[in-house]
Design an enzyme around this catalytic site. Structure first.
Site, PDB file in Angstrom:
ATOM      1  CB  CYS A 161       8.006  46.812  49.617  1.00  0.00           C
ATOM      2  SG  CYS A 161       9.533  46.244  48.830  1.00  0.00           S
ATOM      3  CG  HIS A 176      15.613  46.495  39.328  1.00  0.00           C
ATOM      4  ND1 HIS A 176      14.897  45.388  38.969  1.00  0.00           N
ATOM      5  CD2 HIS A 176      16.913  46.179  39.102  1.00  0.00           C
ATOM      6  CE1 HIS A 176      15.724  44.434  38.546  1.00  0.00           C
ATOM      7  NE2 HIS A 176      16.955  44.892  38.640  1.00  0.00           N
ATOM      8  CG  HIS A 236      15.949  41.854  42.130  1.00  0.00           C
ATOM      9  ND1 HIS A 236      16.899  42.854  42.108  1.00  0.00           N
ATOM     10  CD2 HIS A 236      14.760  42.477  42.051  1.00  0.00           C
ATOM     11  CE1 HIS A 236      16.301  44.022  42.024  1.00  0.00           C
ATOM     12  NE2 HIS A 236      15.010  43.828  41.983  1.00  0.00           N
ATOM     13  CD  GLU A 252      10.876  37.682  41.951  1.00  0.00           C
ATOM     14  OE1 GLU A 252      10.651  38.904  41.875  1.00  0.00           O
ATOM     15  OE2 GLU A 252      10.015  36.869  42.342  1.00  0.00           O
ATOM     16  CB  THR A 257       7.574  38.565  44.388  1.00  0.00           C
ATOM     17  OG1 THR A 257       8.696  39.279  43.854  1.00  0.00           O
ATOM     18  CG2 THR A 257       8.046  37.284  45.041  1.00  0.00           C
ATOM     19  CG  ASN A 264       7.614  47.385  42.144  1.00  0.00           C
ATOM     20  OD1 ASN A 264       7.081  48.458  42.392  1.00  0.00           O
ATOM     21  ND2 ASN A 264       8.892  47.156  42.397  1.00  0.00           N
ATOM     22  CB  SER A 296      12.910  49.898  44.231  1.00  0.00           C
ATOM     23  OG  SER A 296      12.392  49.994  42.926  1.00  0.00           O
TER      24      SER A 296
HETATM   25 FE1  F3S Z   1       9.347  44.175  47.951  1.00  0.00          FE
HETATM   26 FE2  F3S Z   1      10.015  41.695  48.472  1.00  0.00          FE
HETATM   27 FE3  F3S Z   1       7.706  42.282  47.351  1.00  0.00          FE
HETATM   28  S1  F3S Z   1      11.344  43.286  47.677  1.00  0.00           S
HETATM   29  S2  F3S Z   1       8.090  44.138  46.140  1.00  0.00           S
HETATM   30  S3  F3S Z   1       8.341  42.815  49.426  1.00  0.00           S
HETATM   31  S4  F3S Z   1       9.005  40.527  46.907  1.00  0.00           S
END
Ligand code: F3S
Length: 290
Positions: free
Chosen positions: A12, A42, A75, A127, A167, A227, A269
């Protein structure tokens, strides 16, 4: 036998930004050590790759020698820790994702306005620890947690409650928790859905669609990535046999027996080359990309 690579997947914006900041710091500070406090993101492959380039990952500030570069991970950190760092002699580079930063700011704002703050998130996640350092708040991870909430509410009709969210939480689960909170308390500030970042939402949406087609789902990413785990849980909740695969090395060929449609996604990630390596192994079993 088919493989579908789900779009969007993988890196992302916040992860790309954090990795570039470390790479840039390594290039520009050849004469200094470049410390990264906590995993920058991570994913163990990202960490290994950056370590090879010279980054030094530390878990405790005491491990870093002053006079060098110190990078704060994507984070984010608590204000207490930030203060501690600022009082030392480091060249600080802040790789906190701006979308995480936004939740910190909301916590500060609502605390100043006298709201009771609820945070939907997972206990112990970096986070969450950082956000919880901004103001007193209650952490909720499931609908069951609402039962035990001890809020300071005298007048239920005029109560001021702000609901924030980690998030990378599951969109679906956050919505259910938020609904349950609304049923119990009136006058809530609606926010949970907006705190879950766009990257998390679109990856979860795309996977949900792919689950209509797939009979096997692989989520490429690390065990400690929230995530990534949310993606896995989403597919499992939809009743599809699913596995989290950290690299091609932990791919068990037996899971493909009697399977015809494999959908593959990756945590925010996870580097794309790790996904490609996994796909390469599956192609050897006569599956083809569509
Ligand atoms: Fe990435 Fe930021 Fe969302 S690190 S997963 S865009 S909170």
């Amino acid at each position: 036998m088919q493989i579908k690579l789900i779009e969007p997947r993988g890196f992302c914006f916040g992860v790309r930004r954090a990795i570039s900041l470390v790479e840039e710091a390594l290039e520009k500070n050849l004469e200094k050590k470049v410390y990264v406090l906590h995993s920058i993101v991570h994913n163990e492959k990202v960490i290994e790759d950056l370590e090879l380039k010279g980054a030094i990952f530390i878990e405790d500030l005491k491990e870093a020698k002053e006079g060098n570069v110190l990078i704060i991970s994507a984070h984010g950190i608590s204000p207490k820790l930030r203060n501690e760092i600022q009082n030392k002699d480091f060249k600080i580079i802040d790789a906190t994702c701006p979308l995480v930063e936004k939740v910190h700011k909301e916590a500060i704002k609502f605390s100043k306005l006298g709201y009771e703050i609820l945070l939907i998130g997972h206990p112990g996640h970096r986070e969450v620890l950082g956000i919880m350092g901004e103001a007193p708040m209650h952490l909720i991870s499931s609908v069951d947690d609402i039962e035990n909430l001890a809020l300071n509410i005298r007048d239920k009709a005029n109560s001021k409650i702000a609901c924030l969210s980690q998030t990378t939480f599951s969109v679906e689960k956050a919505r259910k928790i938020f609904q349950a909170i609304k049923e119990k308390y009136s006058n809530l500030v609606t926010m949970a859905d907006k705190d879950i970042c766009h990257a998390t939402q679109v990856r979860q949406d795309a996977l949900r669609k792919a689950c209509d087609w797939a009979d096997l789902v692989l989520v490429v990413g690390s065990e400690n990535s929230n995530n990534t785990r949310e993606l896995l849980n989403l597919a499992l909740d939809l009743g599809i046999e699913s596995y989290l695969i950290s690299s091609k090395k932990n791919l068990d060929k037996n899971i493909f027996l009697k399977k015809e449609k494999v959908a593959i996604t990756a945590g925010a990630s996870t580097p794309e080359y790790v996904v490609e390596e996994v796909v390469g192994e599956i192609e050897k079993l006569n599956f083809q990309r569509i």
